[in-house]
Every structure is written in structure tokens, then in C-alpha cells.
Enzyme design. Sequence first.
Site, PDB file in Angstrom:
ATOM      1  N   GLU A   1     -38.809 -37.835   3.693  1.00  0.00           N
ATOM      2  CA  GLU A   1     -37.909 -36.669   3.793  1.00  0.00           C
ATOM      3  C   GLU A   1     -38.578 -35.436   3.167  1.00  0.00           C
ATOM      4  O   GLU A   1     -38.440 -34.326   3.672  1.00  0.00           O
ATOM      5  CB  GLU A   1     -36.581 -36.963   3.091  1.00  0.00           C
ATOM      6  CG  GLU A   1     -35.671 -37.877   3.895  1.00  0.00           C
ATOM      7  CD  GLU A   1     -34.435 -38.319   3.118  1.00  0.00           C
ATOM      8  OE1 GLU A   1     -33.364 -38.378   3.728  1.00  0.00           O
ATOM      9  OE2 GLU A   1     -34.552 -38.622   1.899  1.00  0.00           O
TER      10      GLU A   1
ATOM     11  N   GLY B   1     -15.900 -18.281  -2.375  1.00  0.00           N
ATOM     12  CA  GLY B   1     -15.517 -19.655  -2.068  1.00  0.00           C
ATOM     13  C   GLY B   1     -16.102 -20.018  -0.708  1.00  0.00           C
ATOM     14  O   GLY B   1     -15.408 -20.508   0.168  1.00  0.00           O
ATOM     15  N   GLY B   2     -17.395 -19.729  -0.530  1.00  0.00           N
ATOM     16  CA  GLY B   2     -18.024 -19.823   0.787  1.00  0.00           C
ATOM     17  C   GLY B   2     -17.873 -18.484   1.480  1.00  0.00           C
ATOM     18  O   GLY B   2     -18.196 -17.442   0.914  1.00  0.00           O
TER      19      GLY B   2
ATOM     20  N   LYS C   1     -26.200 -14.285  -6.829  1.00  0.00           N
ATOM     21  CA  LYS C   1     -25.130 -14.760  -5.931  1.00  0.00           C
ATOM     22  C   LYS C   1     -23.809 -14.292  -6.520  1.00  0.00           C
ATOM     23  O   LYS C   1     -23.432 -14.723  -7.606  1.00  0.00           O
ATOM     24  CB  LYS C   1     -25.187 -16.284  -5.840  1.00  0.00           C
ATOM     25  CG  LYS C   1     -24.093 -16.900  -4.967  1.00  0.00           C
ATOM     26  CD  LYS C   1     -24.325 -18.396  -4.809  1.00  0.00           C
ATOM     27  CE  LYS C   1     -23.183 -19.125  -4.152  1.00  0.00           C
ATOM     28  NZ  LYS C   1     -23.365 -20.590  -4.172  1.00  0.00           N
TER      29      LYS C   1
ATOM     30  N   PHE D   1       0.853  -1.191   0.000  1.00  0.00           N
ATOM     31  CA  PHE D   1       0.000   0.000   0.000  1.00  0.00           C
ATOM     32  C   PHE D   1       0.886   1.238   0.000  1.00  0.00           C
ATOM     33  O   PHE D   1       1.787   1.358   0.835  1.00  0.00           O
ATOM     34  CB  PHE D   1      -0.898   0.003   1.238  1.00  0.00           C
ATOM     35  CG  PHE D   1      -1.749   1.249   1.373  1.00  0.00           C
ATOM     36  CD1 PHE D   1      -2.985   1.340   0.758  1.00  0.00           C
ATOM     37  CD2 PHE D   1      -1.304   2.347   2.116  1.00  0.00           C
ATOM     38  CE1 PHE D   1      -3.767   2.492   0.878  1.00  0.00           C
ATOM     39  CE2 PHE D   1      -2.072   3.496   2.243  1.00  0.00           C
ATOM     40  CZ  PHE D   1      -3.317   3.564   1.624  1.00  0.00           C
TER      41      PHE D   1
ATOM     42  N   ASP E   1     -17.868  -9.855   5.501  1.00  0.00           N
ATOM     43  CA  ASP E   1     -17.511  -8.632   6.228  1.00  0.00           C
ATOM     44  C   ASP E   1     -18.611  -7.596   6.073  1.00  0.00           C
ATOM     45  O   ASP E   1     -19.483  -7.703   5.215  1.00  0.00           O
ATOM     46  CB  ASP E   1     -16.164  -8.095   5.724  1.00  0.00           C
ATOM     47  CG  ASP E   1     -16.188  -7.777   4.235  1.00  0.00           C
ATOM     48  OD1 ASP E   1     -16.906  -6.845   3.841  1.00  0.00           O
ATOM     49  OD2 ASP E   1     -15.496  -8.473   3.454  1.00  0.00           O
TER      50      ASP E   1
ATOM     51  N   ASP F   1     -23.146 -21.797 -10.739  1.00  0.00           N
ATOM     52  CA  ASP F   1     -22.064 -21.774 -11.727  1.00  0.00           C
ATOM     53  C   ASP F   1     -22.358 -22.709 -12.913  1.00  0.00           C
ATOM     54  O   ASP F   1     -22.906 -23.795 -12.734  1.00  0.00           O
ATOM     55  CB  ASP F   1     -20.797 -22.262 -10.997  1.00  0.00           C
ATOM     56  CG  ASP F   1     -19.540 -22.028 -11.785  1.00  0.00           C
ATOM     57  OD1 ASP F   1     -19.626 -21.585 -12.939  1.00  0.00           O
ATOM     58  OD2 ASP F   1     -18.463 -22.303 -11.227  1.00  0.00           O
TER      59      ASP F   1
ATOM     60  N   ASP G   1     -18.469 -22.991   2.254  1.00  0.00           N
ATOM     61  CA  ASP G   1     -18.730 -24.084   1.313  1.00  0.00           C
ATOM     62  C   ASP G   1     -18.893 -25.399   2.045  1.00  0.00           C
ATOM     63  O   ASP G   1     -19.219 -26.414   1.430  1.00  0.00           O
ATOM     64  CB  ASP G   1     -17.579 -24.196   0.301  1.00  0.00           C
ATOM     65  CG  ASP G   1     -17.811 -23.295  -0.899  1.00  0.00           C
ATOM     66  OD1 ASP G   1     -18.917 -22.736  -1.016  1.00  0.00           O
ATOM     67  OD2 ASP G   1     -16.882 -23.141  -1.711  1.00  0.00           O
TER      68      ASP G   1
END
Length: 748
Positions: free
Chosen positions: A615, A529-530, A477, A281, A535, A368, A549
Amino acid sequence: MSINYQERTGIITIETLHTMYQMRVDENGFLQHLYYGKRFSADDMTYLYPGYDRPCSGNPDEAYPSRMVSFNVFPQEYTGYGIGDFRINSLAVRNADGSYGADFRYVSHETGKGKYGLSGLPASYGTEEEAETLVVRIQDPVTKLKAELLYGIFAEKDIITRAVRIKNEGQQSVILDRALSMSLDIPFGKWDLIHFHGRHALERQTEREQLTHLVKKVESKRGTSSHQENPFIILCDRNAGEDHGACYGFMLVYSGGFTAEAELDQFDSARIVMGIQDDQFAWSLEPGGTFETPEVILTFTDEGFTGLSHRFHKIIRHNICRGKYQFAQRPVLLNNWEATYLDFTDEKLLALADEAAALGIDMLVLDDGWFGERNTDDRSLGDWFVNEKKIRCGLKSLVEQINAKGLKFGIWMEPEMINENSELYRLHPDWAFAMPGRIPTRTRSQLVLDLSRSEVVDYLYDRIEPLLRENNIEYLKWDMNRSLSDVYSATLPPERQGEVLHRYVLGIYDLMDRITTNFPDLLLEGCSGGGGRFDAGILYYSPQIWCSDDTDPIERLNIQYGTSFGYPVSTVGAHVSASPNHQTGRTTPIHTRAVVAMSGTFGYELDPGKLTAQEKDQIREQLRLFRKHYDLIQGGLLYRLTAIQEDTYEAWQFAAEDKSEALLNVVVTAPRANRPLINIRLKGLEPDGIYELTDESDGYYMAVPSEPPVKEWKKLFTGGALMFGGYTLPNVWGDYPAFQLHFRRIDG
Ligand code: DGJ
């Protein structure tokens, strides 16, 4: 007004419902931090820090010849640089003359109603009734570098936010090598640091360790907030627990690399700083230029972790998340990822939609694989046009057919990425990060698009906008499946490459802002990736984030437990997946999977066509229960009743704020012969209230065969009995049984 200034003493005091924050402009014009902690009748806290002549600690000129004042010792609101404070610093500056230095003096301050905003960055927001702003200006008299210290006060929520606006009011450029959002000195006490580390498929694991004289650094250098650490830390009393002890919470509203550092100095005073990661930075600030840091959300409580979490849950739900789905009931979705992976056709999707509709699910999400030639995961990222070999009817028709079945439609994208095997890469190879003359490191065969370039952001918007406009897509997503490496922007000069990582994050926010502004009804779900970018920055644009994931419910207990310290259940993407689980191979009852996923946004990620009729009936019942208890789960107060992995079961509970109802959740994580009784003390009830029990899990666990079922046990309890005597579970049998017990207050 929660902000008070006493001109005679130079003391500025901020008061919230239960906390107090105090600073002082001293006789030399230094901005001294005095106190942050429990509220009491406001006093002048200067007495806490009598001056001492400390050896090996330099003295600023204003105080000279006195040796009683030293930047190296006294608590400060925001540190300067290169002037004799050798603790961790919040700023590092290179001036045009080559000197490394910043030496601030108080200039002015002002207060106002409402909450300050940051340009291009997410930040908490609040009306004039719920928030106030304090701006304290400090400036270096030589270089004219100014720091505006911003404080946002949510008095009723016991939250104070901090950020810094750095302005170059001098005649020459300066370079910021480090520009953190806050610094806090806590001169007395013995502290533990709690942070949330992890990895892909095991995010936010709780780790607690003593704060010592070593600098502890919680950080991500990955260009994202990361799976490995989270931009949220707690500093707490050595003896603090869920219900007792002083705790400070610090959460950065930022989605890029970050640092949170804490140390005890030579006199055992704690300092904590937090902000953008300073590795790679370097920000050039021209004369007249401004740099704004991201915001940190702070709170203090002397009532332990539960109270701390409740405050973060509230501020995130009410003052970070936005849009149609901030409070509205979100659709329960069926995502095709673990059902089909990349191997699907329109027919298969329509069959899934039929199953979903028959079960009463609200939305089908196409994950995907729907674009370009994406039959394997090494190609086509960047080519956001439909693959008509897989979706032969075309996207518009597919969405219409799914809508005709009574389902909403959602779609997956990974906008920030590009495969070398793509049309986009063939057209614009320089749009991917790569250092000159080097082949960049690939992750999952993909490279990262340079979102610090506005033409790349524009391109992405121009691809996403028609997709959303022309098709009835109600959910997106937004995935992101790698850390950033080889960061180099082809358009910035060499001396500005240190700006790329932050400019990349600003590019993401710009794109997300355009999308959410122009499609206000769209539900965005963040994903990396999950939970690799879980944040508060992302939550400003998308009220939910795919938490991990790892969909194994037993592992999820751990992940969701750690996540719950900072983030509310309404933000936690969680689905029921197939058994045996695809990540661990573990077999669990579908009831248990649902109990865990219900402590999140709730949805399914399996092929219902492969389920038994029994189920499927269970799924219908799960949907009924989730909808019935939706407000309690999403908006109620969460209580962690067990510390993770301490016993053979995990328990947690939701309680309505008015104490009118509660939902107790228990998952037994290991079978035991001749087990001691499991007794759980509830929290947040009215001791004298009468509560009626409904066993929502009746029939979905096996009691030890010789015992009577719970429904034949006691039905009515006082809140006191449940909180102080606890509730004793039946002795259970088999693998991973789960309970969901609802208590409704029936008196008054
Ligand atoms: C990672 C996500 O976390 C998964 O849910 C899925 O969307 C895959 N990417 C698809 O590539």
C-alpha cells in the site's frame, strides 16, 4: 465596452461573449427588466411586454389614468416594497413614519472599467482589461432611499455579477427588514430548479424539481451557508441536460444565512431573488448610512450544465480565489485527524511525520487537540496556547523537527468557537452568544463567540498572529463546527439585534482578511464540520475547503458530484483515509480512494504506519500520478460523464482546454455477474486528433480472470472514436475497482 446605453429609448444593454442582458428606463422613470439570455444582434426587447389592463393589479400614479402599467406584472430590475407588486420581493423597508414602503424611480447610471468592490465583503475582482462595472441608481422620491444597482461584467467569461448599495439620503432613519442582492424576472419558459441540499457528512446532494406557482425557498437560517443547502442554484429548461438546454446559475458570495427564492407568478412569469436570509434580520440605516449586500454571480448558457459549471469554475479560480496558492501547486498533506483523533503526543506526530516524509508527502497537518486541555472535545476552544502535556517539546520545536524531515507544517483552529470549560470563557463569559436570562443551546459542547464585536475579533487576531509569526506554520485549517443559535450581542441595543447575524459574518471576513493580508504565503483551508460552509465567500480567503467529513470514497462520489456543479476541483478538500472507512465501515481499495481524492486537493488522513509495504508503494505511485496530472486535474475542464447513482459506475473526466490530453476516471460502485459492457463516451477531445492511451490504473484493478489486461488492447484512438464510439472498459471483478485512463494527443 460591453455596456451600451441608448438615450432615445432608455435602453441599457450588457453584452458578454454569448449572453445579453437588457433593461430600460421607461417613460415613467421605472426601471424595467427586459431580457437575460442568449446573445444576438442587440434589439429593443420592449416589444416582449405589451401593456395589459390586468384585473386586481394596481397602477402607479405616473401612468394614471392608464391601467396598462402595473408593478404587479411587469419585469423589474429590483423591486420596491408595499406598492402593489405582490410577487416575492427583494426589499422590505420600515420608514420612520411607520409606513412600509419603497417606490423607486431611475435617477442616473454610469459605467466604468474594472470591477466594483464591496466594503468588508468578499466579491469577485477583475482588472480593467477583464471586467467592467455598471451602476444604475434608483431612488424613492419621498424617503430619499437610494438603491445603487451594481453590475460587474466579465464579458469573456460570460459572467455578470450583481449587488446593491442601499443609501439613506433622507433625513430620518429607516429599517431594512430585507435587503436582497438581486431580483431577476424571466417572463417566459418552463423551468426546473436545481438545488444542493444535504446534511453533515452528505453535503450538496442534487435535487431537481419543477418551478411551480408555489414559492420555492432554498435557504439557510443557521448563520452559515450550511450543510443543508448551498447558496448556489440553477434554473434550467425542463429538458436541459449536461450538453443541452437553457440554464441560469446563481451563486451568492456569502458565508452566512441566505435565501434564494423562486416562483411562477399568476401569468407564469418566473422571478428569482437571492441574498442574505431575512429571518432575524433588521438593519437600521441612519441618515447618510449605506448598506451593501453581498454579491451574486450569474451566468446563462443554452448549452446545458457542463457549460454552466465551466463558467463558475473559471470565475471562482480566476476572480474569486486569490493569493500564493491560487494557481501554484498546493502541498499534498497528511492530516492526523483520522489517524489519531485527539489522542496524540509529539512523539506520535513525529512518527507520522517520518512516515509521511518517507512516502514523499509535502506537509503534516496537526488537527484538533493541540491546545489548552483539549483531550476531549468538550473543552478548551478559545484557549489557543499549546498543550505542553501533549506536545512536550513545545510547538516551535515540533515544527522545527518536522521541517527538518523535509515536511511543511500546518495546524487546525476553530477561531469562532468557545467552550464553557475554557480559560477564555472564565474571563469573558459575555463573549459567547446567549440571550439574556437563558442558557444557550450547546452543540458539541460549544458556544459561538460574538464576532460582531470588534474586541472579540481583535482578541482572536492577537492570538493567531503570534502563533503564525513565531512558528513556521504554512497552512491553517479554519474549522467551524456548529450552526448559530441564541444569537444576541451583549453590546448592541435591543433595536439593533437584527444586525448581529450579518455583523458576525463581517467579523469573520475582517479576521480572515487581516490574516491573509499579513500572512500572504499562508494556505488557508476552510472547513465547517466538513463542508458546512462551502461557498464563494470563504473561497475569497481560502482557495480550498474541506468538502465533507465523510471520507468514504463511494459516498464522496456523490458529494463531489453535487459540489462540481458550482465549484472547481481546485477548491475541493479531499483525502485518502483508512479502510474500513471511519464513517461508513466500508472497505475499498486504496487505489479507488486515491482516484476519488485526486479529484480534489488530494491528501491523506490515515496512519501510514498501519499500511502494508504494498500500500505504501501505491501511495508513492499515487503521488507521482497526482503531480504528473496536476495541471490537467486542477485547471482542465471537468466533464461529468454519468448522472449520479443512475448506474453501477460513475465516470468523470478532465480535458485540457487545448484538447491535448484528457484523464478519464471511473469507479465501479457495484459488482455484477455477467455485467453488460461499460462503455464511456469521452468529451472535449479533437475528433480528428490521435490520442495515445496510458492506463494509469494498470495493476490496481482486477479484470475478470479470463480476460487480457487493458494494456494489450488498442493503444491509439482518434478523438472521434473516444467521443462517439466511446471507450469500453475491461470486465472487472471485486469490490469498487477504479480506473484512471490518460489520453495524450500525439499528432499536431
Ligand atoms: C470537523 C472537521 O471537519 C474534521 O476534519 C476535524 O477537523 C474535526 N472537526 C476536528 O474537531
